[in-house]
Design an enzyme around this catalytic site. Sequence first.
Site, PDB file in Angstrom:
ATOM      1  N   ARG A 269       0.815  -1.219   0.000  1.00  0.00           N
ATOM      2  CA  ARG A 269       0.000   0.000   0.000  1.00  0.00           C
ATOM      3  C   ARG A 269       0.852   1.275   0.000  1.00  0.00           C
ATOM      4  O   ARG A 269       0.417   2.294  -0.537  1.00  0.00           O
ATOM      5  CB  ARG A 269      -0.940   0.004   1.209  1.00  0.00           C
ATOM      6  CG  ARG A 269      -2.164  -0.873   0.987  1.00  0.00           C
ATOM      7  CD  ARG A 269      -3.063  -0.858   2.195  1.00  0.00           C
ATOM      8  NE  ARG A 269      -4.400  -1.347   1.868  1.00  0.00           N
ATOM      9  CZ  ARG A 269      -5.372  -1.464   2.762  1.00  0.00           C
ATOM     10  NH1 ARG A 269      -5.165  -1.134   4.027  1.00  0.00           N
ATOM     11  NH2 ARG A 269      -6.563  -1.896   2.408  1.00  0.00           N
TER      12      ARG A 269
ATOM     13  N   GLY B  88      -8.196  -7.554  -0.202  1.00  0.00           N
ATOM     14  CA  GLY B  88      -8.400  -8.357   0.995  1.00  0.00           C
ATOM     15  C   GLY B  88      -7.633  -9.674   0.952  1.00  0.00           C
ATOM     16  O   GLY B  88      -6.480  -9.723   0.544  1.00  0.00           O
TER      17      GLY B  88
ATOM     18  N   GLY C 226     -12.401  -4.084   2.023  1.00  0.00           N
ATOM     19  CA  GLY C 226     -13.798  -3.674   2.160  1.00  0.00           C
ATOM     20  C   GLY C 226     -14.212  -2.666   1.096  1.00  0.00           C
ATOM     21  O   GLY C 226     -15.335  -2.707   0.586  1.00  0.00           O
TER      22      GLY C 226
HETATM   23  N1  LIG Z   1     -14.547 -24.021   3.437  1.00  0.00           N
HETATM   24  C1  LIG Z   1     -14.261 -23.125   4.369  1.00  0.00           C
HETATM   25  N2  LIG Z   1     -14.623 -23.333   5.639  1.00  0.00           N
HETATM   26  C2  LIG Z   1     -14.308 -22.421   6.586  1.00  0.00           C
HETATM   27  N3  LIG Z   1     -13.668 -21.262   6.347  1.00  0.00           N
HETATM   28  C3  LIG Z   1     -13.294 -21.016   5.089  1.00  0.00           C
HETATM   29  C4  LIG Z   1     -13.581 -21.937   4.034  1.00  0.00           C
HETATM   30  N4  LIG Z   1     -13.090 -21.412   2.903  1.00  0.00           N
HETATM   31  C5  LIG Z   1     -12.520 -20.232   3.219  1.00  0.00           C
HETATM   32  N5  LIG Z   1     -12.634 -19.990   4.528  1.00  0.00           N
HETATM   33  C6  LIG Z   1     -12.087 -18.843   5.265  1.00  0.00           C
HETATM   34  O1  LIG Z   1     -12.640 -17.639   4.791  1.00  0.00           O
HETATM   35  C7  LIG Z   1     -11.774 -16.596   5.215  1.00  0.00           C
HETATM   36  C8  LIG Z   1     -11.820 -15.463   4.229  1.00  0.00           C
HETATM   37  O2  LIG Z   1     -13.117 -15.040   4.045  1.00  0.00           O
HETATM   38  P1  LIG Z   1     -13.570 -13.556   4.331  1.00  0.00           P
HETATM   39  O3  LIG Z   1     -14.951 -13.486   3.855  1.00  0.00           O
HETATM   40  O4  LIG Z   1     -13.246 -13.196   5.742  1.00  0.00           O
HETATM   41  O5  LIG Z   1     -12.528 -12.730   3.489  1.00  0.00           O
HETATM   42  P2  LIG Z   1     -12.611 -12.201   2.031  1.00  0.00           P
HETATM   43  O6  LIG Z   1     -13.738 -12.793   1.332  1.00  0.00           O
HETATM   44  O7  LIG Z   1     -11.284 -12.318   1.360  1.00  0.00           O
HETATM   45  O8  LIG Z   1     -12.925 -10.710   2.353  1.00  0.00           O
HETATM   46  P3  LIG Z   1     -11.955  -9.492   2.336  1.00  0.00           P
HETATM   47  O9  LIG Z   1     -11.662  -9.278   0.884  1.00  0.00           O
HETATM   48  O10 LIG Z   1     -12.746  -8.378   2.953  1.00  0.00           O
HETATM   49  O11 LIG Z   1     -10.727  -9.872   3.131  1.00  0.00           O
HETATM   50  C9  LIG Z   1     -10.391 -17.179   5.270  1.00  0.00           C
HETATM   51  O12 LIG Z   1      -9.855 -16.931   6.542  1.00  0.00           O
HETATM   52  C10 LIG Z   1     -10.603 -18.654   5.029  1.00  0.00           C
HETATM   53  O13 LIG Z   1      -9.879 -19.470   5.909  1.00  0.00           O
HETATM   54  O1  LIG Z   2      -7.589  -2.221   5.466  1.00  0.00           O
HETATM   55  C1  LIG Z   2      -8.650  -1.697   5.114  1.00  0.00           C
HETATM   56  O2  LIG Z   2      -9.607  -2.345   4.611  1.00  0.00           O
HETATM   57  C2  LIG Z   2      -8.767  -0.205   5.184  1.00  0.00           C
HETATM   58  O3  LIG Z   2      -7.549   0.375   5.552  1.00  0.00           O
HETATM   59  C3  LIG Z   2      -9.889   0.222   6.086  1.00  0.00           C
HETATM   60  O4  LIG Z   2      -9.674  -0.173   7.406  1.00  0.00           O
HETATM   61  P1  LIG Z   2     -10.907  -0.316   8.406  1.00  0.00           P
HETATM   62  O5  LIG Z   2     -11.695  -1.527   7.980  1.00  0.00           O
HETATM   63  O6  LIG Z   2     -10.300  -0.435   9.774  1.00  0.00           O
HETATM   64  O7  LIG Z   2     -11.757   0.933   8.257  1.00  0.00           O
END
Ligand SMILES: Nc1ncnc2c1ncn2[C@@H]1O[C@H](COP(=O)(O)OP(=O)(O)OP(=O)(O)O)[C@@H](O)[C@H]1O
Ligand SMILES: O=C(O)[C@H](O)COP(=O)(O)O
Length: 394
Positions: A36, A350, A373
């Site tokens: 970042r 993310g 997010g």
């Molecule tokens: N089959 C599964 N069972 C349980 N947990 C799971 C499974 N598949 C993925 N995960 C978990 O989901 C988590 C990621 O999902 P989450 O929705 O928190 O993040 P994301 O979709 O990448 O969102 P962001 O982009 O905001 O980080 C990971 O920590 C992963 O271990």
């Molecule tokens: O890492 C992030 O998604 C941004 O820096 C925003 O952070 P926050 O979810 O603590 O507002």
Amino acid sequence: MNKKTLKDIQVKGKKVFCRVDFNVPMQDGDVTDDTRIRAALPTINYLSEAGAKVILASHLGRPNGQVVEELRLDPVAKRLSDLTGKVVLKTDSVYGDEVNTAISQLEDGDILLIENVRFHPGETTNDPKLVEAFAEMADIYVNDAFGTAHRAHASTAGVAEKLPAVAGFLMEKEIAVLTKALEEPERPFTAIIGGAKVKDKIDVIDNFLDKVDYLLVGGGLAYTFIKAKGYDIGKSLLEEDKIDLAKEFLQKAEEKGVQFIIPEDTVIADRFSEEADTKIVSIEDMPNDWQGLDIGIKTRETFADIIAKSKLVIWNGPMGVFEMNPFAGGTRAVAKSLAEADGFTIIGGGDSAAAVEKFGLSDQMDHVSTGGGASLEFMEGKELPGIKALDDKE
Ligand SMILES: Nc1ncnc2c1ncn2[C@@H]1O[C@H](COP(=O)(O)OP(=O)(O)OP(=O)(O)O)[C@@H](O)[C@H]1O
Ligand SMILES: O=C(O)[C@H](O)COP(=O)(O)O
């Protein structure tokens, strides 16, 4: 983009308050991933070289309006100084005498980083007094913090109402790439959605169903869809109250002619552990007391074929529990398929961005968003307050 950018204004000799997102992972006082910070360099270098007095502001973590020593920005200032090859001044306060004195001593081109803005309780509440203090520091506001654009805080939205307010280069690029993808996608257009829960992805799935040709679902949320199709899922993650919604999504996909692809096989484990016994089974054969923690081999192949024939792919959320080696294969396979794809590939920030980085494949993607997010909300079709507050182009 209908918002003004850095190129629309003159910055020479001006005090520029520039919001960046330096919310970076840290361990023992060291920045462990400076993606970042590097992403904001084009804006920071441009401002400095164009002769602005650069006042940078960022949050780090969630200190809840209090000073938390481990969340001071000194290690970030040091890394920024290494990356720019310039002195980066740093204050220990967010505003007040120390900051005002530092600003009054700035020469054109100098860079100053004020302390973690979330040490002040008024940052997250968008307190008018803090907004006023930020506005008094500068002549111009630049927002390059795409990762925080979904927060209506004092340094992201409030101050933008008080000063001429434009987008930095990172903000401009993120908006341009994501807007083009959502509004004029090249087809076939594929979205891959993973992550833990359906509840966190409802709006993004709903929005994509109006736009994509293929929607591929993996991760923990896939099991609620598998259940909705009538299969037993053993002890896999299930959101009982979202089964009907999952059925509605499958129905909507059919009506819209979207290919909604759920896993056909899955890696199962006898417990949630790296040392668990594992097998790969068809979704028709999931035993009662095992849980699905990754997509299976056939699913990876199906996803790879669809990715290969797509002109545009957006990916958000891991395909399994990628933090544990036995369940990282599906996420790694999708990352590899994207790295090899001829089409335009976007990683929606993310965990997916972290996974791609972990596999050393970031450079092979066309765009890795710096927002977690923020990019999710953008993909949901929402207007982000940090973008909305910027000045419109005339
Ligand atoms: N089959 C599964 N069972 C349980 N947990 C799971 C499974 N598949 C993925 N995960 C978990 O989901 C988590 C990621 O999902 P989450 O929705 O928190 O993040 P994301 O979709 O990448 O969102 P962001 O982009 O905001 O980080 C990971 O920590 C992963 O271990
Ligand atoms: O890492 C992030 O998604 C941004 O820096 C925003 O952070 P926050 O979810 O603590 O507002």
